[in-house]
Design a protein around this motif. Sequence first.
Motif, short mmCIF file in Angstrom:
data_model
loop_
_atom_site.label_atom_id
_atom_site.label_comp_id
_atom_site.label_asym_id
_atom_site.label_seq_id
_atom_site.Cartn_x
_atom_site.Cartn_y
_atom_site.Cartn_z
N LYS A 23 -47.75 38.70 -43.56
CA LYS A 23 -48.35 38.29 -44.82
C LYS A 23 -47.75 38.98 -46.04
CE LYS A 23 -51.21 35.33 -43.20
NZ LYS A 23 -51.25 33.95 -43.68
N ALA A 53 -58.37 37.42 -43.77
CA ALA A 53 -58.73 38.06 -42.51
C ALA A 53 -58.24 39.51 -42.50
CB ALA A 53 -58.11 37.29 -41.35
N HIS A 98 -41.85 31.04 -46.11
CA HIS A 98 -41.32 30.89 -44.75
C HIS A 98 -40.17 29.89 -44.70
CE1 HIS A 98 -44.39 33.46 -43.19
NE2 HIS A 98 -45.31 32.78 -43.85
N ALA A 111 -51.44 29.53 -35.99
CA ALA A 111 -51.68 29.13 -37.37
C ALA A 111 -53.04 29.61 -37.84
CB ALA A 111 -51.60 27.61 -37.51
N GLY A 112 -53.01 30.35 -38.96
CA GLY A 112 -54.23 30.72 -39.65
C GLY A 112 -54.33 29.84 -40.88
N GLY A 164 -51.50 28.23 -41.51
CA GLY A 164 -50.46 27.28 -41.13
C GLY A 164 -49.18 27.47 -41.92
N GLY A 165 -49.13 28.48 -42.78
CA GLY A 165 -47.95 28.71 -43.63
C GLY A 165 -46.71 29.02 -42.81
N SER A 166 -46.83 29.91 -41.82
CA SER A 166 -45.65 30.31 -41.03
C SER A 166 -45.07 29.10 -40.30
CB SER A 166 -46.01 31.36 -39.98
OG SER A 166 -46.70 32.44 -40.51
N GLU A 220 -58.16 37.29 -33.62
CA GLU A 220 -58.35 37.23 -35.07
C GLU A 220 -57.13 36.65 -35.78
OE1 GLU A 220 -59.59 41.01 -36.77
OE2 GLU A 220 -60.65 41.49 -34.92
N GLY A 221 -57.39 35.93 -36.85
CA GLY A 221 -56.31 35.54 -37.78
C GLY A 221 -55.71 34.18 -37.52
N PRO A 237 -47.15 38.30 -35.47
CA PRO A 237 -47.61 38.38 -36.87
C PRO A 237 -47.99 39.76 -37.36
CG PRO A 237 -48.71 36.59 -35.70
CD PRO A 237 -48.03 37.44 -34.67
N ASP A 238 -48.61 40.60 -36.51
CA ASP A 238 -49.04 41.89 -37.07
C ASP A 238 -49.06 43.00 -36.03
OD1 ASP A 238 -51.44 41.40 -35.70
OD2 ASP A 238 -52.72 41.63 -37.47
N1 PMP Z 1 -51.89 36.37 -36.98
C1 PMP Z 1 -52.72 37.09 -37.74
C2 PMP Z 1 -53.27 38.37 -37.20
C3 PMP Z 1 -53.07 36.64 -39.02
O1 PMP Z 1 -53.91 37.36 -39.79
C4 PMP Z 1 -52.54 35.39 -39.48
C5 PMP Z 1 -52.91 34.85 -40.83
N2 PMP Z 1 -54.27 34.66 -41.07
C6 PMP Z 1 -51.72 34.65 -38.64
C7 PMP Z 1 -51.39 35.19 -37.41
C8 PMP Z 1 -51.23 33.25 -38.98
O2 PMP Z 1 -50.32 33.12 -40.00
P1 PMP Z 1 -50.31 31.84 -40.95
O3 PMP Z 1 -51.41 32.04 -41.97
O4 PMP Z 1 -48.96 31.86 -41.56
O5 PMP Z 1 -50.59 30.62 -40.17
#
Ligand code: PMP
Length: 318
Positions: free
Chosen positions: A45, A73, A156, A179-180, A182-184, A229-230, A301-302
Amino acid sequence: MKPVVRSVLDAIGDTPLVELSRIGAGLPVSLYAKCEHTNPGGSVKDRIAKAIIEDAEARGLLAPGATLIEATAGNTGMGLALVCAVKGYKLVCVMPEKMSHDKRAALRSAGAEVMMVPNAPVDSPENFQNVARRLASERGWFLTDQFRNEANVRAHEEGTGPELLAQCGGAIGAFVAGAGTGGSITGVGRFLRRACPSAKIILADPLGSALAEWVRTGTPSGDGSYAIEGIGQSKPPAIMDRTVIDEAITVSDDEAFAMTKRLVREEGLLVGGSAGVAVAAAITYAKRASPASGPVIALLPDGWDRYRSKPWMSAWGE
Ligand code: PMP
């Protein structure tokens, strides 16, 4: 050696692509991990935080010292907190109660104001996105709006996607991500559709999320209960583009947590649970991939630091 950068903002992106040689042993194709947890704020992020704020500045929407508000999140909040620190903006984060204590504490320590709201569905006025939107209009704060802001996708499409293709020498078999917002997946997917049309774009979705069924049939459906989460949603986010996604693979909490543990213990990748979802789905896909199709890439992602007090992770040490 990397040169001196002007601020931490110039250290965002250009993340390593690591071969998962133990977890991926015996697969017909190579399995790679895009290590977004190595960004300065600990997640993918950071990229969108920088892109959204620079886009707003370029459009003249941010006065010096302005207040920004986001529904997050946690990870977007941390990305925004470090960009706001460098650029002198104030930040308010609205978070659903489900999100970990670690994330709340980290955001507060980084100087953000954190408001907790109930875990409410997207059509409820209590929902974190609706609360953020309401406060932005009542108080004149800038809504960074990661769920609708096209700068999220562009970060992205212009950053993560081209980096990946260059790191893979121009050939990618498949890209797998949750996808949270969906940007990635939308941004990388759009870029690869143009630059490497043979690459398959695969959604890795938690069991219980409605997005997998939406990708398959056009109609979202799922019971909404999972601990990861996320990622995952009950309704598709505004910026998520279904047309760039070829397939959805569903992963249960148990599979995801087991894979996260393997990433930590077998690959030394200190990542959170949504990385386990992406890698578990990537392996499911890779098992049936043609050896000539090119590497399968999972987005991590994290980092794990935000989840170490969660029961699923703290149980590992017992
Ligand atoms: N993993 C985690 C832990 C996140 O917090 C997020 C974003 N909310 C994502 C994946 C998904 O990324 P995106 O929003 O680009 O779909």
